[in-house]
Design a protein around this motif. Structure first.
Motif, PDB file in Angstrom:
ATOM      1  N   GLN A 160       0.818  -1.213   0.000  1.00 31.11           N
ATOM      2  CA  GLN A 160       0.000   0.000   0.000  1.00 31.11           C
ATOM      3  C   GLN A 160       0.854   1.266   0.000  1.00 31.11           C
ATOM      4  O   GLN A 160       0.379   2.329  -0.365  1.00 31.11           O
ATOM      5  CB  GLN A 160      -0.941   0.008   1.197  1.00 31.11           C
ATOM      6  CG  GLN A 160      -0.238   0.193   2.539  1.00 31.11           C
ATOM      7  CD  GLN A 160      -1.205   0.121   3.696  1.00 31.11           C
ATOM      8  OE1 GLN A 160      -2.285  -0.429   3.578  1.00 31.11           O
ATOM      9  NE2 GLN A 160      -0.806   0.685   4.817  1.00 31.11           N
ATOM     10  N   ALA A 162       3.385   2.328  -4.861  1.00 33.11           N
ATOM     11  CA  ALA A 162       2.441   2.235  -5.982  1.00 33.11           C
ATOM     12  C   ALA A 162       2.931   1.260  -7.056  1.00 33.11           C
ATOM     13  O   ALA A 162       2.145   0.525  -7.636  1.00 33.11           O
ATOM     14  CB  ALA A 162       2.216   3.622  -6.588  1.00 33.11           C
ATOM     15  N   GLN A 163       4.242   1.252  -7.300  1.00 33.73           N
ATOM     16  CA  GLN A 163       4.800   0.409  -8.363  1.00 33.73           C
ATOM     17  C   GLN A 163       5.351  -0.908  -7.813  1.00 33.73           C
ATOM     18  O   GLN A 163       6.321  -1.445  -8.318  1.00 33.73           O
ATOM     19  CB  GLN A 163       5.872   1.184  -9.145  1.00 33.73           C
ATOM     20  CG  GLN A 163       7.165   1.449  -8.386  1.00 33.73           C
ATOM     21  CD  GLN A 163       7.164   2.715  -7.553  1.00 33.73           C
ATOM     22  OE1 GLN A 163       6.142   3.131  -7.045  1.00 33.73           O
ATOM     23  NE2 GLN A 163       8.320   3.326  -7.387  1.00 33.73           N
TER      24      GLN A 163
END
Length: 169
Positions: A152, A155-156
């Motif tokens: 969480q 993002a990547q």
């Protein structure tokens, strides 16, 4: 690639639970405790029937019920106690450098992780494996410790996972 993320107490507990649930040594020990104790109960029933005047059938039924309850509920108790010990360890100990903000750099040579008062590095060849659960990626640098990457927070994370798996080959 540079990643900045916050490692929470919850993510650290999740790692410990993931590690315990996937450790062959721990699982063997759990099975031995889970099924060995009820067998011991039956042995106690036999000994008690010889020492006392109680019929073996009554003792076997009572201890079998106790053994069945142990088999059913011991794993839940075991995992709950590990979780509580881990939480207690975090609260009692100095978690500086483990929890908090991390800056991880992934290069052609390996991984460098910088956190409060601590810097660690590992070459790709020294890394053991990458595993994951629903919440985190775990890049094991030893058989018992890993870089914990909360999904969480990153993002990547899928790209990170692919990169790490590619570099570890």
């Amino acid at each position: 690639m540079k990643l900045i993320y916050h490692l929470s107490e919850e993510a650290y507990v999740q790692f410990n639970m993931h590690h315990i649930e996937n450790s062959k040594t721990v699982q063997t020990s759990l099975k031995l405790q889970r099924f060995g104790i009820p067998i011991l109960y039956l042995f106690v029933a036999i000994v008690l029937s010889r020492v006392t005047e109680m019929p073996l059938a009554y003792l076997l039924v009572g201890f079998a019920i106790l053994g069945l309850a142990w088999i059913l509920f011991y794993p839940r108790y075991f995992y709950r106690s590990i979780k509580k010990r881990t939480e207690k360890f975090i609260q009692e100990g100095d978690s500086k450098g483990i929890l908090g903000t991390h800056e991880m750099t992934l290069t052609d040579e390996g991984i460098t992780d910088i956190s409060e008062g601590r810097q660690t590095s590992a070459s790709w060849q020294s890394l053991q494996r990458l595993t994951e659960d629903d919440h985190n990626l775990y890049i094991y640098n030893t058989s018992m410790s890993a870089y914990i990457l909360p999904k969480q927070e990153i993002a990547q994370w899928r790209e990170v996972k692919d990169l790490v798996l590619d570099k570890m080959r």
